[in-house]
Design a protein around this motif. Structure first.
Motif, mmCIF file in Angstrom:
data_model
loop_
_atom_site.group_PDB
_atom_site.id
_atom_site.type_symbol
_atom_site.label_atom_id
_atom_site.label_comp_id
_atom_site.label_asym_id
_atom_site.label_seq_id
_atom_site.Cartn_x
_atom_site.Cartn_y
_atom_site.Cartn_z
ATOM 1 N N LEU A 104 1.031 -1.116 -0.009
ATOM 2 C CA LEU A 104 0.166 -0.041 0.096
ATOM 3 C C LEU A 104 0.828 1.190 0.093
ATOM 4 C CD1 LEU A 104 -2.917 1.526 0.338
ATOM 5 C CD2 LEU A 104 -2.411 1.336 2.703
ATOM 6 N N THR A 105 0.759 2.214 -1.037
ATOM 7 C CA THR A 105 1.696 3.285 -1.168
ATOM 8 C C THR A 105 0.496 4.452 -0.868
ATOM 9 O OG1 THR A 105 2.868 2.362 -2.878
ATOM 10 C CG2 THR A 105 2.927 4.692 -2.596
ATOM 11 N N CYS A 106 1.108 5.519 0.054
ATOM 12 C CA CYS A 106 0.515 6.743 0.528
ATOM 13 C C CYS A 106 1.377 7.552 0.524
ATOM 14 C CB CYS A 106 -0.168 6.413 1.989
ATOM 15 S SG CYS A 106 -1.393 5.176 2.180
ATOM 16 N N GLN A 107 0.950 9.193 0.595
ATOM 17 C CA GLN A 107 1.776 10.078 0.472
ATOM 18 C C GLN A 107 1.550 10.726 2.049
ATOM 19 O OE1 GLN A 107 1.202 11.961 -3.718
ATOM 20 N NE2 GLN A 107 2.493 13.267 -2.720
ATOM 21 N N TYR A 108 2.611 11.463 2.697
ATOM 22 C CA TYR A 108 2.358 11.824 3.961
ATOM 23 C C TYR A 108 2.979 13.445 4.103
ATOM 24 C CZ TYR A 108 3.086 11.808 9.098
ATOM 25 O OH TYR A 108 3.031 11.860 10.571
ATOM 26 N N LYS A 109 2.281 14.151 4.940
ATOM 27 C CA LYS A 109 2.784 15.679 4.930
ATOM 28 C C LYS A 109 3.121 15.921 6.232
ATOM 29 C CE LYS A 109 0.886 18.666 2.114
ATOM 30 N NZ LYS A 109 2.038 18.865 1.145
ATOM 31 N N VAL A 110 3.986 16.708 6.725
ATOM 32 C CA VAL A 110 4.225 17.373 8.196
ATOM 33 C C VAL A 110 4.340 18.679 7.795
ATOM 34 C CG1 VAL A 110 5.992 17.405 9.877
ATOM 35 C CG2 VAL A 110 5.572 15.366 8.711
ATOM 36 N N LEU A 111 3.601 19.556 8.716
ATOM 37 C CA LEU A 111 3.608 21.068 8.588
ATOM 38 C C LEU A 111 4.314 21.655 9.822
ATOM 39 C CD1 LEU A 111 0.066 21.915 7.136
ATOM 40 C CD2 LEU A 111 2.201 21.505 5.931
ATOM 41 N N PHE A 112 5.267 22.521 9.695
ATOM 42 C CA PHE A 112 5.792 23.168 10.882
ATOM 43 C C PHE A 112 5.237 24.415 11.024
ATOM 44 C CE2 PHE A 112 8.476 19.915 8.890
ATOM 45 C CZ PHE A 112 8.830 19.267 9.826
ATOM 46 N N ASP A 113 5.459 24.810 12.370
ATOM 47 C CA ASP A 113 5.115 26.473 12.704
ATOM 48 C C ASP A 113 6.283 27.440 12.334
ATOM 49 O OD1 ASP A 113 6.671 25.885 14.769
ATOM 50 O OD2 ASP A 113 5.114 25.618 16.388
ATOM 51 N N THR A 114 6.124 28.543 12.794
ATOM 52 C CA THR A 114 7.249 29.461 12.590
ATOM 53 C C THR A 114 8.368 29.360 13.466
ATOM 54 O OG1 THR A 114 6.196 31.049 14.188
ATOM 55 C CG2 THR A 114 5.780 31.218 11.949
ATOM 56 N N ASP A 115 8.311 28.280 14.500
ATOM 57 C CA ASP A 115 9.412 27.996 15.316
ATOM 58 C C ASP A 115 10.154 26.731 14.882
ATOM 59 O OD1 ASP A 115 9.198 30.078 17.190
ATOM 60 O OD2 ASP A 115 7.513 28.997 18.222
ATOM 61 N N MET A 116 9.512 26.167 13.844
ATOM 62 C CA MET A 116 10.064 24.974 13.160
ATOM 63 C C MET A 116 9.842 23.859 13.822
ATOM 64 S SD MET A 116 10.864 25.841 9.893
ATOM 65 C CE MET A 116 9.541 27.131 10.003
ATOM 66 N N THR A 117 8.859 23.618 14.507
ATOM 67 C CA THR A 117 8.477 22.395 15.270
ATOM 68 C C THR A 117 7.149 21.987 14.451
ATOM 69 O OG1 THR A 117 6.879 23.512 16.753
ATOM 70 C CG2 THR A 117 9.259 23.122 17.584
ATOM 71 N N ALA A 118 7.032 20.634 14.444
ATOM 72 C CA ALA A 118 6.005 19.905 13.555
ATOM 73 C C ALA A 118 4.613 20.149 14.291
ATOM 74 C CB ALA A 118 6.312 18.383 13.443
ATOM 75 N N GLN A 119 3.542 20.567 13.701
ATOM 76 C CA GLN A 119 2.306 20.613 13.917
ATOM 77 C C GLN A 119 1.375 20.075 13.530
ATOM 78 O OE1 GLN A 119 1.763 22.225 17.036
ATOM 79 N NE2 GLN A 119 3.757 23.163 17.208
ATOM 80 N N SER A 120 1.212 19.731 12.414
ATOM 81 C CA SER A 120 0.177 19.230 11.371
ATOM 82 C C SER A 120 0.716 17.980 10.796
ATOM 83 C CB SER A 120 -0.612 20.193 10.670
ATOM 84 O OG SER A 120 -1.072 21.259 11.550
ATOM 85 N N PHE A 121 -0.129 16.942 10.521
ATOM 86 C CA PHE A 121 0.149 15.888 9.776
ATOM 87 C C PHE A 121 -0.886 15.053 8.988
ATOM 88 C CE2 PHE A 121 1.925 16.106 14.177
ATOM 89 C CZ PHE A 121 3.040 15.916 13.802
#
Length: 269
Positions: A104-121
């Motif tokens: 099974l193949t999926c795409q995955y995304k990580v979003l970072f805030d202005t402090d460069m810490t991960a917040q959304s997936f």
């Protein structure tokens, strides 16, 4: 405009272009590391278009507050050319090997805030992990074991099925036919109480088992898969002291019984 002014303008424009490239985001990520519309890039545009087989246990540890270094340790570097400085969006192509060996193949995304810490997936498809097939658990049915009171099938000391007994065994045959009997062996076992001669009790119990067998065959159960056994009074359920009397006969009723077991020939169960 002299040469020095032109050079200075070129440096400014070039710096702005470089900064734009370094902070590129296709999902319009806000300062909190959120977006109303996560946009996934085309897989063909990936720097590493073959993707990777991510460690599922590591992926489960992804959570808000992780630094980029921690994200890197858990799931590796992103697979797309998102830039290098203050990038707020990392994209991956992940493969998952399923129990049936399909992938099974999926795409995955990580979003970072202005402090460069991960917040959304985010996953594409959103239900990626729930699509992973659970290992097939073979359904093992419990062995069929039926028990009927001898009193409901036969008159006292008789091997002939009563009208009630015929009805009970016919119903039992219908239940057996509702399940596949392929590879099965049906064992019919008769039991008596202790009253009377032990040898005659064994003969009576076997004769009763044969009567049940005959009725099963009449109702469509193959004779070739049925085995009969007569245990006589060798396996009592209750012990009732005293000589033969109505009270003792009633007390010994649980010992007068007929059992039917469906055995899997391959497993012996």
């Amino acid at each position: 405009m002299n040469y020095f002014k032109l050079a200075r303008l070129a440096l400014v424009v070039g710096g702005m272009t470089l900064l734009s490239a370094c902070t590129h985001s296709i999902s319009d990520v806000d300062s909190q590391g959120k977006t109303a519309n996560p946009v996934f890039p085309e897989q063909s545009s990936a720097v590493r278009d073959e993707g990777s087989f991510v460690n599922l246990d590591n992926l489960k540890q992804m959570r808000p507050g992780l630094t980029k270094a921690q994200v890197y340790e858990l799931i590796g570097v992103p697979h797309f050319k998102e830039g290098a400085i203050r990038v707020k969006e990392w994209d991956y192509i992940f493969h998952f090997t399923q129990p049936d060996k399909t992938v099974l193949t999926c795409q995955y995304k990580v979003l970072f805030d202005t402090d460069m810490t991960a917040q959304s997936f985010y996953f594409m498809p959103e239900d990626c992990l729930s699509r992973l097939k659970a290992p097939a658990v073979p359904q093992v049915k419990a062995p069929v074991h039926k028990e009927l009171s001898g009193s409901s099938l036969f008159a006292f000391a008789s091997a002939a099925l009563s009208a009630e007994g015929v009805s009970h065994v016919t119903q039992l045959a219908n239940e057996l036919k509702s399940e596949s009997l392929e590879g099965k062996h049906v064992v019919v076992t008769g039991h008596t109480d202790r009253i009377g001669n032990p040898m005659k009790n064994q003969q009576l119990s076997l004769a009763r088992a044969e009567s049940v067998k005959d009725m099963l065959v009449q109702n469509g159960i193959p004779v070739s898969i049925i085995e009969t056994r007569g245990m006589g009074d060798a396996m009592p359920r209750v012990n009732c002291p005293g000589k033969k009397s109505p009270a003792v006969i009633e007390c010994l009723a649980p010992n007068r019984r007929m059992t039917l077991d469906v055995v899997d020939i391959n497993s012996g169960k």
